[in-house]
Scaffold this motif. Structure first.
Motif, PDB file in Angstrom:
ATOM      1  N   PHE A  47     -66.365 -70.395  67.114  1.00  0.00           N
ATOM      2  CA  PHE A  47     -67.412 -70.065  67.923  1.00  0.00           C
ATOM      3  C   PHE A  47     -68.571 -70.829  67.986  1.00  0.00           C
ATOM      4  CE2 PHE A  47     -69.604 -67.328  70.851  1.00  0.00           C
ATOM      5  CZ  PHE A  47     -70.782 -66.868  70.170  1.00  0.00           C
ATOM      6  N   VAL A  48     -69.095 -71.247  69.182  1.00  0.00           N
ATOM      7  CA  VAL A  48     -70.379 -71.955  68.883  1.00  0.00           C
ATOM      8  C   VAL A  48     -71.662 -71.314  69.591  1.00  0.00           C
ATOM      9  CG1 VAL A  48     -71.839 -73.888  69.973  1.00  0.00           C
ATOM     10  CG2 VAL A  48     -69.562 -74.172  69.225  1.00  0.00           C
ATOM     11  N   ALA A  49     -71.262 -70.684  70.886  1.00  0.00           N
ATOM     12  CA  ALA A  49     -72.036 -69.846  71.680  1.00  0.00           C
ATOM     13  C   ALA A  49     -71.443 -69.170  72.949  1.00  0.00           C
ATOM     14  CB  ALA A  49     -73.211 -70.846  72.214  1.00  0.00           C
ATOM     15  N   ALA A  50     -72.113 -68.182  73.352  1.00  0.00           N
ATOM     16  CA  ALA A  50     -71.526 -67.429  74.398  1.00  0.00           C
ATOM     17  C   ALA A  50     -72.609 -66.889  75.368  1.00  0.00           C
ATOM     18  CB  ALA A  50     -70.557 -66.452  74.173  1.00  0.00           C
ATOM     19  N   ILE A  51     -72.250 -66.538  76.594  1.00  0.00           N
ATOM     20  CA  ILE A  51     -73.264 -65.820  77.507  1.00  0.00           C
ATOM     21  C   ILE A  51     -72.695 -64.943  78.285  1.00  0.00           C
ATOM     22  CG2 ILE A  51     -72.952 -67.659  79.360  1.00  0.00           C
ATOM     23  CD1 ILE A  51     -75.973 -67.420  79.810  1.00  0.00           C
ATOM     24  N   SER A  52     -73.227 -63.623  78.526  1.00  0.00           N
ATOM     25  CA  SER A  52     -72.754 -62.734  79.228  1.00  0.00           C
ATOM     26  C   SER A  52     -72.548 -63.133  80.865  1.00  0.00           C
ATOM     27  CB  SER A  52     -73.410 -61.361  79.213  1.00  0.00           C
ATOM     28  OG  SER A  52     -74.882 -61.652  79.543  1.00  0.00           O
ATOM     29  N   TRP A  53     -71.773 -62.050  81.468  1.00  0.00           N
ATOM     30  CA  TRP A  53     -71.555 -62.570  82.940  1.00  0.00           C
ATOM     31  C   TRP A  53     -72.721 -62.903  83.806  1.00  0.00           C
ATOM     32  CZ3 TRP A  53     -73.186 -59.515  87.086  1.00  0.00           C
ATOM     33  CH2 TRP A  53     -73.740 -58.295  86.789  1.00  0.00           C
ATOM     34  N   ASN A  54     -74.005 -62.133  83.506  1.00  0.00           N
ATOM     35  CA  ASN A  54     -75.153 -62.234  84.409  1.00  0.00           C
ATOM     36  C   ASN A  54     -76.200 -63.034  83.634  1.00  0.00           C
ATOM     37  OD1 ASN A  54     -75.833 -60.414  82.395  1.00  0.00           O
ATOM     38  ND2 ASN A  54     -76.881 -58.987  83.841  1.00  0.00           N
ATOM     39  N   SER A 101     -64.008 -59.484  78.682  1.00  0.00           N
ATOM     40  CA  SER A 101     -64.433 -58.768  77.915  1.00  0.00           C
ATOM     41  C   SER A 101     -65.876 -58.969  77.565  1.00  0.00           C
ATOM     42  CB  SER A 101     -63.582 -58.603  76.724  1.00  0.00           C
ATOM     43  OG  SER A 101     -64.259 -59.700  75.553  1.00  0.00           O
ATOM     44  N   ASN A 102     -66.618 -58.062  76.854  1.00  0.00           N
ATOM     45  CA  ASN A 102     -67.971 -58.395  76.360  1.00  0.00           C
ATOM     46  C   ASN A 102     -68.109 -58.805  74.808  1.00  0.00           C
ATOM     47  OD1 ASN A 102     -69.299 -57.496  78.785  1.00  0.00           O
ATOM     48  ND2 ASN A 102     -68.994 -55.421  78.358  1.00  0.00           N
ATOM     49  N   ARG A 103     -66.836 -58.916  74.212  1.00  0.00           N
ATOM     50  CA  ARG A 103     -66.983 -59.210  72.814  1.00  0.00           C
ATOM     51  C   ARG A 103     -67.064 -61.024  72.787  1.00  0.00           C
ATOM     52  NH1 ARG A 103     -62.181 -56.253  69.986  1.00  0.00           N
ATOM     53  NH2 ARG A 103     -60.889 -57.596  71.484  1.00  0.00           N
ATOM     54  N   LEU A 104     -68.206 -61.145  72.934  1.00  0.00           N
ATOM     55  CA  LEU A 104     -68.503 -62.781  72.914  1.00  0.00           C
ATOM     56  C   LEU A 104     -68.057 -63.556  72.000  1.00  0.00           C
ATOM     57  CD1 LEU A 104     -72.107 -62.539  74.633  1.00  0.00           C
ATOM     58  CD2 LEU A 104     -69.859 -62.561  75.956  1.00  0.00           C
ATOM     59  N   ARG A 105     -67.904 -63.190  70.695  1.00  0.00           N
ATOM     60  CA  ARG A 105     -67.776 -63.815  69.540  1.00  0.00           C
ATOM     61  C   ARG A 105     -66.134 -63.847  69.220  1.00  0.00           C
ATOM     62  NH1 ARG A 105     -72.349 -65.134  66.423  1.00  0.00           N
ATOM     63  NH2 ARG A 105     -74.213 -64.112  67.147  1.00  0.00           N
ATOM     64  N   VAL A 106     -65.328 -62.909  70.044  1.00  0.00           N
ATOM     65  CA  VAL A 106     -64.046 -62.899  69.693  1.00  0.00           C
ATOM     66  C   VAL A 106     -63.102 -63.953  70.386  1.00  0.00           C
ATOM     67  CG1 VAL A 106     -62.092 -60.975  69.606  1.00  0.00           C
ATOM     68  CG2 VAL A 106     -64.310 -60.458  69.191  1.00  0.00           C
ATOM     69  N   ILE A 107     -62.647 -65.042  69.771  1.00  0.00           N
ATOM     70  CA  ILE A 107     -61.869 -66.069  70.302  1.00  0.00           C
ATOM     71  C   ILE A 107     -60.815 -65.489  70.989  1.00  0.00           C
ATOM     72  CG2 ILE A 107     -60.509 -66.452  68.335  1.00  0.00           C
ATOM     73  CD1 ILE A 107     -61.026 -69.431  69.282  1.00  0.00           C
ATOM     74  N   SER A 108     -60.129 -64.470  70.646  1.00  0.00           N
ATOM     75  CA  SER A 108     -58.819 -64.069  71.332  1.00  0.00           C
ATOM     76  C   SER A 108     -59.220 -63.057  72.559  1.00  0.00           C
ATOM     77  CB  SER A 108     -58.323 -63.178  70.214  1.00  0.00           C
ATOM     78  OG  SER A 108     -58.773 -61.902  70.070  1.00  0.00           O
ATOM     79  N   ASP A 109     -60.208 -62.876  72.797  1.00  0.00           N
ATOM     80  CA  ASP A 109     -60.636 -62.286  74.313  1.00  0.00           C
ATOM     81  C   ASP A 109     -60.923 -63.398  75.536  1.00  0.00           C
ATOM     82  OD1 ASP A 109     -62.636 -59.462  73.457  1.00  0.00           O
ATOM     83  OD2 ASP A 109     -60.668 -59.952  72.973  1.00  0.00           O
ATOM     84  N   TYR A 110     -60.964 -64.676  74.804  1.00  0.00           N
ATOM     85  CA  TYR A 110     -61.078 -65.647  75.906  1.00  0.00           C
ATOM     86  C   TYR A 110     -59.642 -66.061  76.541  1.00  0.00           C
ATOM     87  CZ  TYR A 110     -65.915 -65.997  74.615  1.00  0.00           C
ATOM     88  OH  TYR A 110     -67.137 -65.669  74.336  1.00  0.00           O
ATOM     89  N   GLY A 111     -59.545 -65.845  77.797  1.00  0.00           N
ATOM     90  CA  GLY A 111     -58.093 -66.056  78.137  1.00  0.00           C
ATOM     91  C   GLY A 111     -58.092 -67.392  79.057  1.00  0.00           C
ATOM     92  N   TYR A 112     -59.025 -67.871  79.349  1.00  0.00           N
ATOM     93  CA  TYR A 112     -58.896 -69.315  80.180  1.00  0.00           C
ATOM     94  C   TYR A 112     -59.824 -70.217  79.192  1.00  0.00           C
ATOM     95  CZ  TYR A 112     -57.701 -66.143  83.799  1.00  0.00           C
ATOM     96  OH  TYR A 112     -56.838 -65.100  84.477  1.00  0.00           O
TER      97      TYR A 112
END
Length: 123
Positions: A47-54, A101-112
């Motif tokens: 994980f490097v960085a993430a941002i919520s939907w808004n 999902s809102n679990r920004l650091r959880v790599i398995s939550d990223y589907g695309y």
């Protein structure tokens, strides 16, 4: 469905800056949290960085905090990663990804996932 295409990688020297872009196709981009991950040869994707939907919430790995900035433009279906004061240990393939999902650091939550863009930082 979201298709992701990264760009902006390259070969730079330590201390330089780069800005990565990730263009998304699909009408629902604004519904996804977006993240940047990287993978160096022989190492696991991290994980490097993430941002919520808004864009209201961001998260960073400790190793990049204060040097990298993630942002998004929902009108352009694009997420960015501004990388300053680059170090050789920042080298790797950088991937952007989308999560519902809102679990920004959880790599398995990223589907695309995109195909990645190479960043090489020379010393």
């Amino acid at each position: 469905q979201v298709q992701l295409v990264e760009s902006g990688g390259g070969l730079v020297q330590a201390g330089d800056s780069l800005r990565l872009s990730c263009a998304a196709s699909g009408r629902t981009f604004s519904q996804y949290a977006m993240g940047w991950f990287r993978q160096a040869p022989g190492k696991e994707r991290e994980f490097v960085a993430a941002i919520s939907w808004n864009g209201g919430f961001t998260a960073y790995a400790d190793s990049v905090k204060g040097r990298f900035t993630i942002s998004r433009d929902n009108a352009k279906n694009t997420v960015y990663l501004r990388m300053n004061r680059l170090k050789p240990e920042d080298s790797g393939v950088y991937y952007c990804a989308a999560a519902s999902s809102n679990r920004l650091r959880v790599i398995s939550d990223y589907g695309y996932w995109g195909q990645g863009t190479q960043v090489t930082v020379s010393s």
